[in-house]
Design a protein around this motif. Sequence first.
Motif, PDB file in Angstrom:
ATOM      1  N   LEU A  71       0.832  -1.209   0.000  1.00  0.00           N
ATOM      2  CA  LEU A  71       0.000   0.000   0.000  1.00  0.00           C
ATOM      3  C   LEU A  71       0.864   1.255   0.000  1.00  0.00           C
ATOM      4  N   ASN A  72       0.396   2.273  -0.698  1.00  0.00           N
ATOM      5  CA  ASN A  72       0.982   3.612  -0.619  1.00  0.00           C
ATOM      6  C   ASN A  72      -0.052   4.461   0.115  1.00  0.00           C
ATOM      7  N   PRO A  73       0.212   4.803   1.377  1.00  0.00           N
ATOM      8  CA  PRO A  73      -0.793   5.544   2.153  1.00  0.00           C
ATOM      9  C   PRO A  73      -1.279   6.820   1.482  1.00  0.00           C
ATOM     10  N   ASN A  74      -0.431   7.472   0.703  1.00  0.00           N
ATOM     11  CA  ASN A  74      -0.831   8.732   0.071  1.00  0.00           C
ATOM     12  C   ASN A  74      -1.801   8.544  -1.091  1.00  0.00           C
ATOM     13  N   ASP A  75      -1.998   7.302  -1.550  1.00  0.00           N
ATOM     14  CA  ASP A  75      -3.004   7.044  -2.596  1.00  0.00           C
ATOM     15  C   ASP A  75      -4.400   7.432  -2.131  1.00  0.00           C
ATOM     16  N   ILE A  76      -4.596   7.491  -0.821  1.00  0.00           N
ATOM     17  CA  ILE A  76      -5.922   7.807  -0.278  1.00  0.00           C
ATOM     18  C   ILE A  76      -6.376   9.215  -0.660  1.00  0.00           C
ATOM     19  N   PHE A  77      -5.425  10.075  -1.011  1.00  0.00           N
ATOM     20  CA  PHE A  77      -5.774  11.451  -1.370  1.00  0.00           C
ATOM     21  C   PHE A  77      -6.175  11.590  -2.837  1.00  0.00           C
ATOM     22  N   GLU A  78      -6.069  10.512  -3.594  1.00  0.00           N
ATOM     23  CA  GLU A  78      -6.457  10.533  -5.008  1.00  0.00           C
ATOM     24  C   GLU A  78      -7.869   9.961  -5.146  1.00  0.00           C
ATOM     25  N   SER A  79      -8.774  10.755  -5.633  1.00  0.00           N
ATOM     26  CA  SER A  79     -10.161  10.343  -5.793  1.00  0.00           C
ATOM     27  C   SER A  79     -10.270   9.129  -6.708  1.00  0.00           C
ATOM     28  N   ARG A  80     -11.127   8.205  -6.331  1.00  0.00           N
ATOM     29  CA  ARG A  80     -11.439   7.011  -7.114  1.00  0.00           C
ATOM     30  C   ARG A  80     -10.214   6.137  -7.409  1.00  0.00           C
ATOM     31  N   ASN A  81      -9.239   6.141  -6.524  1.00  0.00           N
ATOM     32  CA  ASN A  81      -8.056   5.296  -6.688  1.00  0.00           C
ATOM     33  C   ASN A  81      -8.293   3.993  -5.928  1.00  0.00           C
ATOM     34  N   ASN A  82      -8.515   2.919  -6.655  1.00  0.00           N
ATOM     35  CA  ASN A  82      -8.823   1.643  -6.023  1.00  0.00           C
ATOM     36  C   ASN A  82      -7.632   0.999  -5.329  1.00  0.00           C
ATOM     37  N   ALA A  83      -6.430   1.563  -5.506  1.00  0.00           N
ATOM     38  CA  ALA A  83      -5.252   1.074  -4.783  1.00  0.00           C
ATOM     39  C   ALA A  83      -5.150   1.726  -3.406  1.00  0.00           C
ATOM     40  N   ALA A  84      -6.002   2.706  -3.125  1.00  0.00           N
ATOM     41  CA  ALA A  84      -5.950   3.430  -1.857  1.00  0.00           C
ATOM     42  C   ALA A  84      -6.331   2.530  -0.688  1.00  0.00           C
ATOM     43  N   MET A  85      -5.861   2.911   0.498  1.00  0.00           N
ATOM     44  CA  MET A  85      -6.202   2.172   1.718  1.00  0.00           C
ATOM     45  C   MET A  85      -7.695   2.250   2.005  1.00  0.00           C
ATOM     46  N   SER A  86      -8.195   1.175   2.576  1.00  0.00           N
ATOM     47  CA  SER A  86      -9.575   1.099   3.014  1.00  0.00           C
ATOM     48  C   SER A  86      -9.584   0.269   4.295  1.00  0.00           C
ATOM     49  N   CYS A  87     -10.605   0.432   5.093  1.00  0.00           N
ATOM     50  CA  CYS A  87     -10.723  -0.313   6.341  1.00  0.00           C
ATOM     51  C   CYS A  87     -11.862  -1.312   6.194  1.00  0.00           C
ATOM     52  N   ASP A  88     -11.553  -2.590   6.320  1.00  0.00           N
ATOM     53  CA  ASP A  88     -12.547  -3.647   6.159  1.00  0.00           C
ATOM     54  C   ASP A  88     -12.843  -4.274   7.518  1.00  0.00           C
ATOM     55  N   ARG A  89     -14.133  -4.337   7.852  1.00  0.00           N
ATOM     56  CA  ARG A  89     -14.541  -5.031   9.072  1.00  0.00           C
ATOM     57  C   ARG A  89     -14.586  -6.531   8.796  1.00  0.00           C
ATOM     58  N   LEU A  90     -13.979  -7.316   9.654  1.00  0.00           N
ATOM     59  CA  LEU A  90     -13.960  -8.767   9.467  1.00  0.00           C
ATOM     60  C   LEU A  90     -15.325  -9.381   9.742  1.00  0.00           C
ATOM     61  N   ASP A  91     -16.054  -8.819  10.668  1.00  0.00           N
ATOM     62  CA  ASP A  91     -17.422  -9.245  10.975  1.00  0.00           C
ATOM     63  C   ASP A  91     -18.310  -8.020  10.790  1.00  0.00           C
ATOM     64  N   ASN A  92     -19.096  -8.025   9.721  1.00  0.00           N
ATOM     65  CA  ASN A  92     -19.919  -6.858   9.401  1.00  0.00           C
ATOM     66  C   ASN A  92     -21.067  -6.634  10.376  1.00  0.00           C
ATOM     67  N   ASP A  93     -21.299  -7.590  11.271  1.00  0.00           N
ATOM     68  CA  ASP A  93     -22.312  -7.392  12.302  1.00  0.00           C
ATOM     69  C   ASP A  93     -21.762  -6.581  13.476  1.00  0.00           C
ATOM     70  N   LYS A  94     -20.457  -6.367  13.472  1.00  0.00           N
ATOM     71  CA  LYS A  94     -19.811  -5.579  14.517  1.00  0.00           C
ATOM     72  C   LYS A  94     -19.311  -4.278  13.904  1.00  0.00           C
ATOM     73  N   GLY A  95     -18.973  -3.350  14.741  1.00  0.00           N
ATOM     74  CA  GLY A  95     -18.514  -2.056  14.266  1.00  0.00           C
ATOM     75  C   GLY A  95     -17.023  -2.011  13.997  1.00  0.00           C
ATOM     76  N   TYR A  96     -16.529  -0.801  13.854  1.00  0.00           N
ATOM     77  CA  TYR A  96     -15.103  -0.554  13.675  1.00  0.00           C
ATOM     78  C   TYR A  96     -14.486  -0.515  15.065  1.00  0.00           C
ATOM     79  N   ILE A  97     -14.185  -1.711  15.565  1.00  0.00           N
ATOM     80  CA  ILE A  97     -13.641  -1.861  16.911  1.00  0.00           C
ATOM     81  C   ILE A  97     -12.330  -2.635  16.826  1.00  0.00           C
ATOM     82  N   ARG A  98     -11.502  -2.493  17.840  1.00  0.00           N
ATOM     83  CA  ARG A  98     -10.234  -3.228  17.859  1.00  0.00           C
ATOM     84  C   ARG A  98     -10.491  -4.721  17.701  1.00  0.00           C
TER      85      ARG A  98
END
Length: 144
Positions: A71-98
């Motif tokens: 990953l290149n963290p700075n890709d996140i600043f480019e609109s519609r860049n599918n190489a950008a970082m994203s946060c995926d929840r492993l269990d979608n029934d739970k929130g963004y928790i540790r």
Amino acid sequence: MSKDPFEQLMMNIKGNASLRPRRRTVKLDETGKNGTAAIPYEETEITITVQDLKNQYDKQNGRCYWMDYKLNPNDIFESRNNAAMSCDRLDNDKGYIRGNFVITTRFANLGKRTMSNRKFRIFMERWKSDVRNEVREDSIERFF
């Protein structure tokens, strides 16, 4: 002052959590025989911090959890860049928790959607084999 890509990722998480539809349809019982009902969504819990995101990125050695893509963290600043970082929840029934999130590419996160983690891992291993031009166990080439 330079922008922090992990602060941007956190803003994306908060924005995406607020974009959920107002209502969802669920089965009233496991068989679905009693039909479905539209119920309001509950608010997605967000307890992780920018530091948690940085720690997870470091834990993954800066690579996409699903694709092993660097990953290149700075890709996140480019609109519609599918190489950008994203946060995926492993269990979608739970929130963004540790313990319930990983850092991925937008490409992997959007591709996975609601597929189970197990099925998506199998899919990604097959995809990586194909990219490397390997003959897989389930490949048609094995039958000739």
